[in-house]
Design a protein around this motif. Sequence first.
Motif, PDB file in Angstrom:
ATOM      1  N   LYS A 203       5.570   8.432  -0.582  1.00 25.45           N
ATOM      2  CA  LYS A 203       3.999   8.782  -0.368  1.00 25.45           C
ATOM      3  C   LYS A 203       3.000   9.379  -1.314  1.00 25.45           C
ATOM      4  O   LYS A 203       1.830   8.441  -0.779  1.00 25.45           O
ATOM      5  CB  LYS A 203       4.082   9.689   0.343  1.00 25.45           C
ATOM      6  CG  LYS A 203       2.755   9.914   2.394  1.00 25.45           C
ATOM      7  CD  LYS A 203       3.186  10.882   2.841  1.00 25.45           C
ATOM      8  CE  LYS A 203       2.050  11.513   3.971  1.00 25.45           C
ATOM      9  NZ  LYS A 203       0.762  11.761   3.362  1.00 25.45           N
ATOM     10  N   ILE A 204       2.706   9.516  -1.634  1.00 25.00           N
ATOM     11  CA  ILE A 204       1.873  10.425  -2.300  1.00 25.00           C
ATOM     12  C   ILE A 204       1.384   9.540  -3.144  1.00 25.00           C
ATOM     13  O   ILE A 204      -0.146   9.370  -3.605  1.00 25.00           O
ATOM     14  CB  ILE A 204       2.153  11.338  -4.024  1.00 25.00           C
ATOM     15  CG1 ILE A 204       2.117  13.061  -2.285  1.00 25.00           C
ATOM     16  CG2 ILE A 204       1.236  12.073  -4.650  1.00 25.00           C
ATOM     17  CD1 ILE A 204       3.066  14.291  -3.119  1.00 25.00           C
ATOM     18  N   SER A 205       2.430   8.841  -4.003  1.00 24.97           N
ATOM     19  CA  SER A 205       2.339   7.526  -4.978  1.00 24.97           C
ATOM     20  C   SER A 205       1.443   6.628  -4.585  1.00 24.97           C
ATOM     21  O   SER A 205       0.235   5.887  -4.653  1.00 24.97           O
ATOM     22  CB  SER A 205       3.114   7.294  -5.964  1.00 24.97           C
ATOM     23  OG  SER A 205       3.803   8.348  -6.817  1.00 24.97           O
ATOM     24  N   ARG A 206       1.510   6.065  -3.202  1.00 23.63           N
ATOM     25  CA  ARG A 206       1.121   4.909  -2.014  1.00 23.63           C
ATOM     26  C   ARG A 206      -0.712   5.912  -1.921  1.00 23.63           C
ATOM     27  O   ARG A 206      -1.669   4.335  -1.880  1.00 23.63           O
ATOM     28  CB  ARG A 206       1.887   5.440  -0.881  1.00 23.63           C
ATOM     29  CG  ARG A 206       1.444   3.042  -0.366  1.00 23.63           C
ATOM     30  CD  ARG A 206       2.192   3.338   1.031  1.00 23.63           C
ATOM     31  NE  ARG A 206       1.675   4.576   2.101  1.00 23.63           N
ATOM     32  CZ  ARG A 206       2.487   5.526   2.748  1.00 23.63           C
ATOM     33  NH1 ARG A 206       4.232   5.877   2.090  1.00 23.63           N
ATOM     34  NH2 ARG A 206       2.233   6.323   3.714  1.00 23.63           N
ATOM     35  N   GLU A 207      -0.468   6.978  -1.621  1.00 23.61           N
ATOM     36  CA  GLU A 207      -2.091   7.913  -1.453  1.00 23.61           C
ATOM     37  C   GLU A 207      -2.991   7.649  -2.438  1.00 23.61           C
ATOM     38  O   GLU A 207      -3.801   6.620  -2.489  1.00 23.61           O
ATOM     39  CB  GLU A 207      -2.510   8.885  -0.671  1.00 23.61           C
ATOM     40  CG  GLU A 207      -1.154   8.509   0.625  1.00 23.61           C
ATOM     41  CD  GLU A 207      -0.777   9.923   1.028  1.00 23.61           C
ATOM     42  OE1 GLU A 207      -1.725  10.811   0.483  1.00 23.61           O
ATOM     43  OE2 GLU A 207      -0.591  10.188   2.354  1.00 23.61           O
TER      44      GLU A 207
END
Length: 217
Positions: A203-207
């Motif tokens: 999720k952090i990487s996608r954001e």
Amino acid sequence: KDKAKNLLIYLNGFASDEEDKKYLIRLLNLESSMITQARRFSYVKTIYTSRNIPLEEKEKLLEREIKRDKNSGDSLTAKYTCNAALPDRANKERLWKKITEESNSDSLSNMEAIMMGFAPIEQYDLVEDFLKEKFFEVLPKIGKNNEAFFVSYFIGYLAPSHFTDDEIIQKMDKLINELKEDKDQAQVVRYLIQTCEIMKRTKISREKCEKYLESHK
């Protein structure tokens, strides 16, 4: 020839739409030395996820590969995975019941093969409720009634890992905290924590990627 073999290894991973899957059928007609039997089975498994290729054609392709493989253990695994990958809601419901209520009705390896084929990404519209809702409802029972390997396969293949939004991550954290109170669920908690941490990092990487792309428009 070696370059061609290396290319064939990667093709299956990119066969996401119906035209790609039809192309895999053409690849299966190549000489056997170009593609390993394991790779041929992986092509057939992907073809089985198709909503447009007729079932009769799928079955002929699978039977041809089983004959080529001389009906080894890999053939049996392919049968189970292909059946689970069929894009049919009734079939998914029947198999979910087998996985969650009749887990001792088959061998561990066969149950893993079923779980492996149950939820391909292109069929999430058919199985989303199993992953995002029913998974959380049945996991405590799965943890109490099955061995560690079965639990790890269940979480590994059927957790809502692809849905890395706040709501699902919060549901994962909530379930982890609830199960921590039960010492018999220690294995389940360990697998859940590992899965949830991966989801949070994803999720952090996608954001970050979305923020970067937005800033470079």
